[in-house]
Write an enzyme that holds these catalytic residues in place. Structure first.
Site, PDB file in Angstrom:
ATOM      1  N   GLY A  12       0.811  -1.212   0.000  1.00 53.94           N
ATOM      2  CA  GLY A  12       0.000   0.000   0.000  1.00 53.94           C
ATOM      3  C   GLY A  12       0.846   1.265   0.000  1.00 53.94           C
ATOM      4  O   GLY A  12       2.079   1.216   0.156  1.00 53.94           O
ATOM      5  N   ASP A  13       0.188   2.401  -0.261  1.00 52.14           N
ATOM      6  CA  ASP A  13       0.830   3.720  -0.241  1.00 52.14           C
ATOM      7  C   ASP A  13       1.956   3.867  -1.256  1.00 52.14           C
ATOM      8  O   ASP A  13       2.922   4.617  -1.046  1.00 52.14           O
ATOM      9  CB  ASP A  13       1.366   4.056   1.170  1.00 52.14           C
ATOM     10  CG  ASP A  13       0.272   3.990   2.214  1.00 52.14           C
ATOM     11  OD1 ASP A  13      -0.875   4.334   1.871  1.00 52.14           O
ATOM     12  OD2 ASP A  13       0.564   3.592   3.355  1.00 52.14           O
ATOM     13  N   GLU A  14       1.849   3.166  -2.362  1.00 52.96           N
ATOM     14  CA  GLU A  14       2.906   3.191  -3.377  1.00 52.96           C
ATOM     15  C   GLU A  14       2.889   4.477  -4.203  1.00 52.96           C
ATOM     16  O   GLU A  14       3.835   4.748  -4.950  1.00 52.96           O
ATOM     17  CB  GLU A  14       2.737   1.990  -4.334  1.00 52.96           C
ATOM     18  CG  GLU A  14       2.877   0.610  -3.692  1.00 52.96           C
ATOM     19  CD  GLU A  14       1.562   0.076  -3.148  1.00 52.96           C
ATOM     20  OE1 GLU A  14       0.578   0.861  -3.071  1.00 52.96           O
ATOM     21  OE2 GLU A  14       1.525  -1.113  -2.792  1.00 52.96           O
ATOM     22  N   LYS A  16      -0.387   5.282  -5.694  1.00 52.45           N
ATOM     23  CA  LYS A  16      -1.450   4.955  -6.659  1.00 52.45           C
ATOM     24  C   LYS A  16      -2.260   6.191  -7.013  1.00 52.45           C
ATOM     25  O   LYS A  16      -2.634   6.398  -8.165  1.00 52.45           O
ATOM     26  CB  LYS A  16      -2.397   3.889  -6.071  1.00 52.45           C
ATOM     27  CG  LYS A  16      -1.721   2.562  -5.766  1.00 52.45           C
ATOM     28  CD  LYS A  16      -2.670   1.590  -5.081  1.00 52.45           C
ATOM     29  CE  LYS A  16      -3.083   1.999  -3.691  1.00 52.45           C
ATOM     30  NZ  LYS A  16      -1.995   2.049  -2.688  1.00 52.45           N
ATOM     31  N   GLY A  40      -5.972   5.846   1.596  1.00 53.03           N
ATOM     32  CA  GLY A  40      -5.659   7.280   1.599  1.00 53.03           C
ATOM     33  C   GLY A  40      -4.800   7.545   0.383  1.00 53.03           C
ATOM     34  O   GLY A  40      -3.631   7.176   0.366  1.00 53.03           O
ATOM     35  N   HIS A  41      -5.390   8.097  -0.648  1.00 52.13           N
ATOM     36  CA  HIS A  41      -4.685   8.302  -1.920  1.00 52.13           C
ATOM     37  C   HIS A  41      -4.428   9.793  -2.114  1.00 52.13           C
ATOM     38  O   HIS A  41      -5.367  10.584  -2.198  1.00 52.13           O
ATOM     39  CB  HIS A  41      -5.507   7.745  -3.084  1.00 52.13           C
ATOM     40  CG  HIS A  41      -5.695   6.260  -3.002  1.00 52.13           C
ATOM     41  ND1 HIS A  41      -6.414   5.547  -3.916  1.00 52.13           N
ATOM     42  CD2 HIS A  41      -5.234   5.354  -2.103  1.00 52.13           C
ATOM     43  CE1 HIS A  41      -6.389   4.266  -3.589  1.00 52.13           C
ATOM     44  NE2 HIS A  41      -5.684   4.131  -2.484  1.00 52.13           N
ATOM     45  N   GLN A 222      -5.052  -0.145  -1.169  1.00 45.80           N
ATOM     46  CA  GLN A 222      -4.059  -0.985  -0.506  1.00 45.80           C
ATOM     47  C   GLN A 222      -3.019  -1.492  -1.523  1.00 45.80           C
ATOM     48  O   GLN A 222      -2.777  -0.828  -2.508  1.00 45.80           O
ATOM     49  CB  GLN A 222      -4.726  -2.157   0.261  1.00 45.80           C
ATOM     50  CG  GLN A 222      -5.536  -1.733   1.474  1.00 45.80           C
ATOM     51  CD  GLN A 222      -6.919  -1.221   1.143  1.00 45.80           C
ATOM     52  OE1 GLN A 222      -7.694  -1.905   0.506  1.00 45.80           O
ATOM     53  NE2 GLN A 222      -7.253  -0.028   1.589  1.00 45.80           N
ATOM     54  N   THR A 237      -5.499  -6.845   4.610  1.00 45.67           N
ATOM     55  CA  THR A 237      -6.809  -6.223   4.720  1.00 45.67           C
ATOM     56  C   THR A 237      -7.849  -7.285   4.345  1.00 45.67           C
ATOM     57  O   THR A 237      -7.488  -8.424   4.038  1.00 45.67           O
ATOM     58  CB  THR A 237      -6.888  -4.945   3.861  1.00 45.67           C
ATOM     59  OG1 THR A 237      -8.093  -4.248   4.196  1.00 45.67           O
ATOM     60  CG2 THR A 237      -6.868  -5.235   2.362  1.00 45.67           C
ATOM     61  N   GLY A 300      -2.020   8.811   9.883  1.00 48.45           N
ATOM     62  CA  GLY A 300      -0.865   9.593  10.332  1.00 48.45           C
ATOM     63  C   GLY A 300       0.212   8.739  11.001  1.00 48.45           C
ATOM     64  O   GLY A 300       1.214   9.265  11.495  1.00 48.45           O
ATOM     65  N   ARG A 303       5.196   5.093   8.857  1.00 48.80           N
ATOM     66  CA  ARG A 303       5.293   3.866   8.051  1.00 48.80           C
ATOM     67  C   ARG A 303       6.652   3.214   8.281  1.00 48.80           C
ATOM     68  O   ARG A 303       7.652   3.920   8.418  1.00 48.80           O
ATOM     69  CB  ARG A 303       5.132   4.201   6.565  1.00 48.80           C
ATOM     70  CG  ARG A 303       3.754   4.739   6.224  1.00 48.80           C
ATOM     71  CD  ARG A 303       3.702   5.188   4.767  1.00 48.80           C
ATOM     72  NE  ARG A 303       2.398   5.739   4.425  1.00 48.80           N
ATOM     73  CZ  ARG A 303       2.200   6.637   3.465  1.00 48.80           C
ATOM     74  NH1 ARG A 303       3.203   7.089   2.743  1.00 48.80           N
ATOM     75  NH2 ARG A 303       0.984   7.082   3.208  1.00 48.80           N
ATOM     76  N   LYS A 329       8.664   7.675  -6.242  1.00 51.57           N
ATOM     77  CA  LYS A 329       9.526   8.138  -5.152  1.00 51.57           C
ATOM     78  C   LYS A 329      11.003   7.818  -5.367  1.00 51.57           C
ATOM     79  O   LYS A 329      11.744   7.584  -4.415  1.00 51.57           O
ATOM     80  CB  LYS A 329       8.996   7.603  -3.809  1.00 51.57           C
ATOM     81  CG  LYS A 329       7.541   8.031  -3.554  1.00 51.57           C
ATOM     82  CD  LYS A 329       7.057   7.782  -2.155  1.00 51.57           C
ATOM     83  CE  LYS A 329       7.164   9.003  -1.280  1.00 51.57           C
ATOM     84  NZ  LYS A 329       6.307   8.975  -0.089  1.00 51.57           N
ATOM     85  N   SER A 411       8.252   8.224 -11.212  1.00 54.85           N
ATOM     86  CA  SER A 411       7.822   9.438 -10.524  1.00 54.85           C
ATOM     87  C   SER A 411       8.976   9.953  -9.661  1.00 54.85           C
ATOM     88  O   SER A 411       9.612   9.194  -8.930  1.00 54.85           O
ATOM     89  CB  SER A 411       6.588   9.108  -9.676  1.00 54.85           C
ATOM     90  OG  SER A 411       6.249  10.199  -8.866  1.00 54.85           O
TER      91      SER A 411
END
Ligand code: GDP
Ligand code: IMO
Ligand code: MG
Length: 426
Positions: A12-14, A16, A40-41, A222, A237, A300, A303, A329, A411
């Site tokens: 997750g949190d890649e 997307k 959270g996108h 996710q 999940t 929050g 990670r 990233k 990116s």
């Protein structure tokens, strides 16, 4: 390619949200098919930052946005999100279509999620507390309440009564407070009224879009390694957060997707508990967290950070049929003189290249690394492959070679323009 999908191939949190927003520019419709308010996108547009939880990231381009039947919908969270978007001048009404078949998240799901985690103590999953597991639990136990059921007055009232009674027993057994049935009923009658203009028979909407050649983009939440069937169970999940969930979660035929874009960070992160073989539980991990701003977009929470994991990513690519990769990233690694890639898991004297199903194997696994030279130059201004330092290009080429699918996007910052479209194999 008219039907595409964006999934995360890590935990997750890649990034997307950023990739979906970019691809939404040439899509007609964006569809979420699983998960819920746990997502959270983030999309950054100029100085403005948007964090989307339930609404597809295509909303900022004004696309038709569908919340499919596989999503679990928390009306309170949805209207908070609509309010935030509207306050920032984004039009949602007339563009958001919510499946009448989606299961609804009730306050007892959230209360049970939190009480269950407290009870588990050190073995907790580290959920987002958004009621996701308990809501999907009810869906599969066939006791859930769907959006369409909110409008069937008698049925809604009797199901809700049964559920509140049952959940209150469970909550009290966990040492938590029960809910008031009458108050919950009134509250959800109110939500049902507000939801009405958004409710739609989305099966027809999405299938008609596909058959008429419209450009449809599916947006996963996710990551594939958090998938209930293919991830690090039970530290996952409660939905199929990979491409395998599209067919059931949107009601479209398997095989309708032409391209699966797997999003991966140039390193790895994970929030919550569970195995993470290439984790850096040290000062370097902290450095990545600071540079990458690695704090949950929904909760929050800090990670956990670590090196790129080929074993996990290959597993995700295989189970979802990933056809191309977006590496995000890359800029976060700009200051490192050496970068490591986890190419195998050492478990009991053997080196595994395939992702094990066994939790104890995953917990015992030690990373086998390959070291590569860092580039030690800023990449945030790169717009073409030729702008990237040779060592950064070599790193991306290595990922492409080891993983299989071509890297189609890189990116180098959160903003739209901080993106390199590679235009072919590296
Ligand atoms: P998602 O859940 O996969 O959409 O990812 P999140 O939004 O939870 O987390 C990704 C974070 O990284 C967000 O804060 C993005 O704005 C940010 N981000 C995305 N791409 C890049 C990038 O290439 N470089 C940097 N530095 N940040 C990025
Ligand atoms: P996006 O879409 C990262 C994690 C939680 C926990 C586990 C189960 O932004 O990538 P849940 O609340 O779903 O029952 O929690 O899954 N998790 C996420 N981690 N990004 C997410 O979403 C996540 N959604 C859930 O931290 O470990
Ligand atoms: Mg996120």
């Amino acid at each position: 390619m008219s039907v595409r999908c964006v999934i995360g191939v890590q935990w997750g949190d890649e990034g997307k949200g950023k990739i979906v927003d970019l691809l939404a520019a040439d899509s007609d419709m964006v569809v979420r098919y699983q998960g819920g308010g746990n997502a959270g996108h983030t999309v950054v547009v100029g100085k403005e930052k948007f964090v989307l939880h339930l609404i597809p990231s295509g909303i900022l381009h004004g696309r038709a946005c569908v919340v499919g039947n596989g999503v679990v919908l928390d009306p309170e969270q949805l209207f908070a999100e609509i309010g935030d978007l509207e306050a920032k001048g984004v039009r949602v009404r007339g563009r958001l279509f919510i499946s009448d078949r989606a299961n609804v998240v009730f306050p007892y799901h959230k209360a049970l999620d939190r009480a269950g985690e407290l009870k588990r103590g050190i073995t907790k999953i580290g959920t987002t507390g958004r009621g996701i597991g308990p809501c999907y639990g009810d869906k599969y136990a066939r006791t859930g309440i769907r959006v369409v059921d909110l409008y069937d007055n008698g049925l809604f009232e009797s199901r809700l009564k049964t559920n509140v009674e049952e959940k209150n027993e469970q909550l009290r057994a966990l040492g938590a407070e029960g809910l008031d049935f009458g108050k919950t009923l009134r509250e959800f009658r109110g939500w049902a009224k507000r939801l009405k203009p958004f409710v739609s028979e989305t099966l027809g909407l999405v299938n008609d879009a596909i058959t008429s050649g419209k450009r449809v983009l599916f947006e996963a939440a996710q990551g594939a390694l958090l998938s209930v069937d293919h991830g690090t169970y039970p530290y996952v999940t409660s939905s199929n957060s990979d491409a395998t969930g599209i067919s059931s979660g949107a009601g479209v035929p398997p095989g309708c997707v032409d391209a699966v874009i797997g999003v991966a960070k140039a390193y790895t992160t994970r929030v919550g508990s569970g195995p993470f073989t290439s984790e850096l539980d040290n000062a370097l991990g902290e450095k990545l967290r600071q540079i990458g701003g690695e704090y949950g977009s929904t909760t929050g929470r800090p990670r956990r950070c670590g090196w790129f994991d080929l074993v996990g990513c290959r597993h995700a690519i295989r189970t979802s049929g990933v056809t191309e990769l977006a590496i995000t990233k890359l800029d976060v690694l700009d200051g490192l003189d050496t970068i490591r890639i986890c190419k195998g898991y050492r478990v009991g004297g053997k080196v595994l290249r395939d992702f094990p199903a066994s939790l104890s194997a995953l917990e015992k696994a030690k990373p086998v690394y390959r070291d590569v030279r860092g580039w030690m130059k800023p990449t945030t201004a790169a717009r073409r492959m030729a702008d990237l330092p040779p060592e950064a290009r070599a790193y991306l080429r290595l990922l492409e070679k080891e993983l299989g699918p071509r890297v189609s996007m890189v990116s180098v910052g959160p903003e739209r323009k901080q993106t390199v479209v590679t235009g072919g194999r590296l």
